[in-house]
Design a protein around this motif. Structure first.
Motif, short mmCIF file in Angstrom:
data_model
loop_
_atom_site.label_atom_id
_atom_site.label_comp_id
_atom_site.label_asym_id
_atom_site.label_seq_id
_atom_site.Cartn_x
_atom_site.Cartn_y
_atom_site.Cartn_z
N PHE A 219 0.93 -1.23 -0.02
CA PHE A 219 -0.12 0.10 -0.04
C PHE A 219 0.82 1.19 0.00
O PHE A 219 1.89 1.30 0.98
CB PHE A 219 -0.88 -0.16 1.34
CG PHE A 219 -1.53 1.38 1.47
CD1 PHE A 219 -2.83 1.67 0.76
CD2 PHE A 219 -1.34 2.12 2.61
CE1 PHE A 219 -3.37 2.69 0.91
CE2 PHE A 219 -1.76 3.29 2.78
CZ PHE A 219 -3.01 3.56 1.68
N LYS A 221 0.58 5.02 0.67
CA LYS A 221 -0.44 5.97 1.23
C LYS A 221 -0.60 7.31 0.34
O LYS A 221 0.47 7.94 0.16
CB LYS A 221 -0.08 6.42 2.68
CG LYS A 221 -0.92 7.07 3.55
CD LYS A 221 -0.54 7.27 4.95
CE LYS A 221 -1.50 7.95 5.72
NZ LYS A 221 -1.48 8.31 7.16
N ASP A 263 -9.21 -1.15 7.84
CA ASP A 263 -8.70 0.55 7.90
C ASP A 263 -9.66 0.96 6.78
O ASP A 263 -9.59 0.77 5.54
CB ASP A 263 -7.27 0.55 7.47
CG ASP A 263 -6.73 1.80 7.63
OD1 ASP A 263 -6.91 2.53 6.76
OD2 ASP A 263 -6.31 2.18 8.75
N SER A 266 -6.43 2.02 3.90
CA SER A 266 -5.71 1.11 3.40
C SER A 266 -6.07 -0.20 3.02
O SER A 266 -5.91 -1.07 2.42
CB SER A 266 -4.54 0.83 4.11
OG SER A 266 -4.85 0.26 5.60
N GLU A 268 -6.60 -2.72 5.28
CA GLU A 268 -6.16 -3.66 6.13
C GLU A 268 -7.26 -4.37 7.06
O GLU A 268 -7.89 -3.56 7.62
CB GLU A 268 -5.07 -3.05 7.14
CG GLU A 268 -3.79 -2.68 6.31
CD GLU A 268 -2.92 -1.92 6.98
OE1 GLU A 268 -2.15 -2.48 7.89
OE2 GLU A 268 -2.99 -0.41 7.18
N MET A 314 0.07 -0.44 7.78
CA MET A 314 0.22 0.07 6.52
C MET A 314 -0.27 1.24 6.22
O MET A 314 0.36 2.36 5.78
CB MET A 314 -0.42 -0.97 5.49
CG MET A 314 0.36 -2.27 5.18
SD MET A 314 1.93 -1.95 4.75
CE MET A 314 1.71 -0.94 3.13
N GLY A 315 -1.64 1.70 6.78
CA GLY A 315 -2.15 3.02 6.59
C GLY A 315 -1.74 3.96 7.46
O GLY A 315 -1.54 5.24 7.20
#
Length: 362
Positions: A219, A221, A263, A266, A268, A314-315
């Motif tokens: 990912f 952002k 999320d 992202s 997730e 990730m986000g």
């Protein structure tokens, strides 16, 4: 005829070079049918080819050589380690069915990215792992995915897989293509003895073949302007400025449907309705994460008290806080903001790419 001769000569100067260029173009260009190409190295190409060919959305996989200085190398030359080439695969895929980011994540889960001397039983630079990017977008995704893997804590050693620009990819000899299909017994014996599967199982467990990403998928952002256009003012304040939404006046505090919470930026997977409980606080509360690898905690001293902030890995978005006043079996209360989450009902899991979690509700 004399009238048309200059025109004919002009056409020859235009057409002949164009034909020659078309005939000599490398096979790395994208197809005109909307399909795309990715190139990876993960040790023995018999194994990486078989691992990628089983993915939905992958049209074909070709074993070959790339990264070196010898044109049209043979298997014997490459395996000697004298050409600079590595054994690699070129993956043709349908971007409407599978993403490049997913393919990168799939590579991580089928190699040892900490091994600088080869892969498993195959030793030497010709078996090193690498991602060969075709354009800037692939470079950005691969770089972000590698960074996420480094931060995930899954591997104790440094991630050494190289990310390099693709030059020329040379298909390997015919007998190497689909080797695992043509020579099933020999391939299975080799793979078993290589140690690859034992390593992957020990590292990833039941997450090895999960279609929904656990660490990604690669990912990238978005920037501030894009985030502001994607999110409502409240969602932006909560996720990017560590704000808090009103209790009892948010989307999921009283949601009782079966499904997972992901999320909002992202995607997730973060929490499951099976771990959700009524805390009486007015915010959605959970006893534990669905995917612990997707959760990051850190100390928060903003309100003159020490709290533990919860963020998505990730986000890198603020989700809420975790407290030690929850019910058993964990004794924890993950107090989240609805504005940081998106709920995916169990009946929509498959179509939204989270099909691996259907069995979680059976």
């Amino acid at each position: 005829m004399k009238i048309f001769l200059p025109l004919l000569v002009t056409m020859l100067f235009v057409i002949v070079p164009a034909v020659l260029v078309a005939a000599t173009m490398p096979e790395n260009r994208e197809t005109t049918s909307g399909l795309k190409t990715a190139t990876f190295a993960g040790g023995c190409f018999w194994c990486t080819e078989s691992d990628f060919e089983k993915l939905d959305g992958v049209i074909k996989v070709i074993s070959g050589y790339t990264g070196g200085h010898v044109a049209n190398p043979t298997y014997e030359q490459v395996s000697s380690g004298s050409t600079g080439h590595v054994e690699a695969i070129q993956v043709t895929y349908d971007p409407d069915k599978i993403t490049y980011a997913f393919l990168v994540d799939w590579l991580w889960r089928h190699i040892d990215p900490t091994d600088a001397g080869g892969q498993f039983v195959d030793r030497g630079d010709q078996y090193a792992s690498a991602i060969f990017y075709h354009d800037q977008t692939q470079l950005d995704i691969a770089t972000a995915s590698k960074k996420a893997l480094e931060q995930s804590g899954i591997f104790a050693k440094p991630i050494v897989t190289a990310i390099r620009p693709l030059e020329t990819f040379y298909p390997a000899e015919t007998y190497h293509q689909d080797y695992y299909k043509k020579h099933g017994i020999q391939y299975k014996f080799y793979r078993y003895r290589s140690g690859r599967d034992d390593f992957l199982k020990a590292t990833w467990g039941d997450r090895l073949d999960r279609r929904s990403m656990v660490i990604g998928p690669g990912f990238v952002k978005p920037g501030e302007a894009k985030l502001r256009s994607m999110l409502t003012p409240l969602q932006y304040k909560v996720t990017q400025e560590e704000g808090t939404e009103p209790p009892f006046d948010n989307a999921y505090w009283d949601n009782k449907k079966d499904g997972i919470y992901v999320d909002i930026v992202s995607g997730e997977p973060l929490f499951s309705s099976r771990d959700k409980y009524v805390s009486g606080t007015g915010w959605p509360s959970f006893t534990r994460p669905l995917e612990p690898d997707n959760i990051v905690t850190r100390e928060d001293r903003k309100l003159f008290a020490v709290r533990t902030e919860v963020r998505s890995r990730m986000g890198d978005n603020h989700l809420g806080h975790v407290f030690e006043d929850g019910p058993q079996p964990t004794g924890l209360r993950y107090c989240m903001n609805s504005a940081a989450l998106r709920f995916v009902p169990v009946e929509d899991l498959e179509q939204e790419g989270y099909g691996a979690y259907v069995k979680h509700f059976e």
